[in-house]
Design an enzyme around this catalytic site. Sequence first.
Site, PDB file in Angstrom:
ATOM      1  N   THR A  14       0.593  -1.160  -0.144  1.00  0.00           N
ATOM      2  CA  THR A  14      -0.526  -0.055  -0.004  1.00  0.00           C
ATOM      3  C   THR A  14       1.029   0.677   0.191  1.00  0.00           C
ATOM      4  O   THR A  14       0.413   2.039  -0.295  1.00  0.00           O
ATOM      5  CB  THR A  14      -0.769  -0.057   0.940  1.00  0.00           C
ATOM      6  N   VAL A  15       2.318   1.315   0.796  1.00  0.00           N
ATOM      7  CA  VAL A  15       2.820   2.503   1.045  1.00  0.00           C
ATOM      8  C   VAL A  15       3.250   2.461  -0.271  1.00  0.00           C
ATOM      9  O   VAL A  15       3.846   3.484  -0.446  1.00  0.00           O
ATOM     10  CB  VAL A  15       3.822   2.343   2.066  1.00  0.00           C
ATOM     11  N   LYS A 107       8.605   1.092  11.822  1.00  0.00           N
ATOM     12  CA  LYS A 107       8.898   1.808  13.070  1.00  0.00           C
ATOM     13  C   LYS A 107       9.015   0.144  13.797  1.00  0.00           C
ATOM     14  O   LYS A 107      10.328   1.002  14.884  1.00  0.00           O
ATOM     15  CB  LYS A 107       7.009   1.923  14.088  1.00  0.00           C
ATOM     16  N   GLU A 131       9.672   9.641   8.681  1.00  0.00           N
ATOM     17  CA  GLU A 131       8.564  10.364   9.645  1.00  0.00           C
ATOM     18  C   GLU A 131       7.350   9.592   9.461  1.00  0.00           C
ATOM     19  O   GLU A 131       5.989   9.421  10.347  1.00  0.00           O
ATOM     20  CB  GLU A 131       7.814  11.893   8.188  1.00  0.00           C
ATOM     21  N   VAL A 134       5.037   7.076  12.333  1.00  0.00           N
ATOM     22  CA  VAL A 134       5.051   7.426  13.572  1.00  0.00           C
ATOM     23  C   VAL A 134       3.329   8.125  13.109  1.00  0.00           C
ATOM     24  O   VAL A 134       4.066   9.006  12.618  1.00  0.00           O
ATOM     25  CB  VAL A 134       5.938   8.313  14.791  1.00  0.00           C
ATOM     26  N   GLY A 136       1.587   7.696  11.290  1.00  0.00           N
ATOM     27  CA  GLY A 136       1.268   8.121   9.202  1.00  0.00           C
ATOM     28  C   GLY A 136       1.425   9.063   8.718  1.00  0.00           C
ATOM     29  O   GLY A 136       2.525   9.844   8.924  1.00  0.00           O
ATOM     30  N   GLU A 192      -3.556  -6.023  11.183  1.00  0.00           N
ATOM     31  CA  GLU A 192      -2.018  -6.514  10.987  1.00  0.00           C
ATOM     32  C   GLU A 192      -1.709  -7.773  10.973  1.00  0.00           C
ATOM     33  O   GLU A 192      -2.757  -8.945  11.295  1.00  0.00           O
ATOM     34  CB  GLU A 192      -0.736  -6.104  11.896  1.00  0.00           C
ATOM     35  N   LYS A 207       5.839   2.280  18.404  1.00  0.00           N
ATOM     36  CA  LYS A 207       6.115   4.385  18.244  1.00  0.00           C
ATOM     37  C   LYS A 207       6.514   5.430  18.818  1.00  0.00           C
ATOM     38  O   LYS A 207       7.572   6.009  18.528  1.00  0.00           O
ATOM     39  CB  LYS A 207       4.966   4.908  17.520  1.00  0.00           C
ATOM     40  N   GLY A 304      -2.501   4.410   5.871  1.00  0.00           N
ATOM     41  CA  GLY A 304      -3.262   4.121   4.639  1.00  0.00           C
ATOM     42  C   GLY A 304      -2.202   4.725   3.620  1.00  0.00           C
ATOM     43  O   GLY A 304      -1.785   5.604   3.851  1.00  0.00           O
TER      44      GLY A 304
HETATM   45  N1  HSE Z   1      -2.236  -0.880  11.939  1.00  0.00           N
HETATM   46  C1  HSE Z   1      -0.830   0.727  11.982  1.00  0.00           C
HETATM   47  C2  HSE Z   1      -2.615   1.265  12.889  1.00  0.00           C
HETATM   48  C3  HSE Z   1      -1.055   0.904  11.446  1.00  0.00           C
HETATM   49  O1  HSE Z   1      -3.525   0.125  13.021  1.00  0.00           O
HETATM   50  O2  HSE Z   1      -2.691   2.318  13.220  1.00  0.00           O
HETATM   51  C4  HSE Z   1       0.448   1.009  10.640  1.00  0.00           C
HETATM   52  O3  HSE Z   1       1.465   1.350  11.900  1.00  0.00           O
END
Ligand code: HSE
Length: 428
Positions: A14-15, A107, A131, A134, A136, A192, A207, A304
Site C-alpha cells: 500500500t505505502v 517503526k 516520518e 509514527v 502515518g 496487521e 512508535k 493508509g
Molecule cells: N496498524 C497500524 C494502525 C498502522 O492501525 O494504526 C501501521 O502502524
Amino acid sequence: MSSPLRLGIAGLGTVGVGTVRIVQNQAELLKARTGREIAISAVSARSRDLDRGIRIADYDWADDPASMAIRDDVDVFVELMGGADGVARRATEAAIAAGKHVVTANKALLAVHGQALGEAAERSGVSIRYEAAVAGGIPCIKALSEGLAGNEITRVMGVMNGTCNYILTRMQSASLDYQTVFAECEQLGYLEADPSLDVGGIDAGHKLAILVALAFGTKVDFDAVHIEGIERISIEDIEQAADMGFRIKLLGVAQRTGHGIEARMSPCLVPAESPLGQLEGASNMIVLEGDSVGQVVLQGAGAGEGPTASAIIGDICDLARGSARPVFGMPAGELAVARRTDGAAPAAYYLRMQLVDRPGALAKIAAVLGDAGISINRMRQYRHKEATAPVLIVTHEAQQEALDTAIANMDGTGVLASAPVAIRIEKV
Ligand code: HSE
C-alpha cells in the site's frame, strides 16, 4: 537545476504504491518545491507480476532489496517492507554502509535497532528519515525535531494505532463487545497480519519508543516501554467510563519523572470532551508538550496509502533539499541511556467491580482503599445483576503501588464477585 534525486524503493504494498503514485503524479510540484527532479531508479518487491494499478515498467526491477540499496544510481533507499529484522534490516544496513540516505516507514526496525542504525548512519554521514513510521500522515517527527527544537519537551502523548481506536470507538457507538468488533476488523482487513501487533499495543509501543528518543534525547529502547493492549477492555468498561464522563483510549504517554523517563502504552481514560476523548474511528492524535510552547495537538490519518506516502515524500523532499539532522535529534553518541522506570506518576484511577450483595460490602472496599491511602472522588452503584452489585469508583490521585496494594487486599475482603478492573485516568 541540480541533478535528480534517485530513489530505490523496496516494498510495493500500500505505502510503496502510494509513494510511486505521488512521485509520478506530482513530479512538477516536487521539482518546483525542491529544485530537483525526484526520480525512481529501481523498485523491488516480493512479486513482480502483480497488477498494482501503477506503471513500474520504466524502473529497473531488483530481486534483492539489499543489492538494490547499494546501486550507484540510488541516492536514497526507501524501505517499505517492514519487520524489525530480516531483509528490511539487512538492506537498510547495507544502504547506510554504502553511503545512501534511508527513508523508512518501519517503526519496528527503528524501535528495536534504531540506536545502532543511528550510529551507523552518523559514521557514514547519511540521514535516516522516518516520518511515516509514527502516526502515518501526521508530521510529528518534523514537529518534534524541528518546530519544537527550542523546547524542553515535558510530555508526549497520543493515540498511535488507528485500528485500536476504531475498535474502542466502534464498541462504544454500536454497543458491541470486543470480540464482535475484532471480528469486524478482521473482515474489513484493518488488522496487521499479526493482530497482536495492533491490539496488543506493540505497534503503538514501537512508535512511542521512537518519540521518546526524539523528545527526551535518550537512546531508543523499546524494552523500556511498558505495554498493555486493549484485549481486556469490555463493553461494560466502555459504557461505565462514558457514564462517568470518560472515553477509553489506547494511549501512549511519556514523561520525565524523578526516577527516569516513564513510557507507557496502555488503555487509559481521558475526559470525553478533551481532543483525545473526541478522537473517533481510525484516526491518530499526537499531543506534544514543551516548556515554551505549551501544548500542541496534531490529528490525522495514521495509516493508509495516501497519508503514509505523504510522510514518505515529505522526507524525500527534505533530502532533495539537502536538509540534514541527526537521526534522533542529537548526535547518537550523546543520547542518554533510557532508564526504565516501573512506577508510573500518580494518577486518578477508575475501578470497576462486582460486589456480593450483603450489608457492609461497600464499606469493606472503602476501608481497603482508605487503608492504602487512596481517597474516593466519585462512586456509583448500578442496578443489581442477579446477586451482585456493579460498583464504579473514581479515585483521587494515587500512587500506582498504593492501588496495587489495595487491589491485592480487596481479594481478602470476601465481597468481590469477580476481579476488579482498574484503569488509569490520564490528565490531558
Ligand atoms: N496498524 C497500524 C494502525 C498502522 O492501525 O494504526 C501501521 O502502524
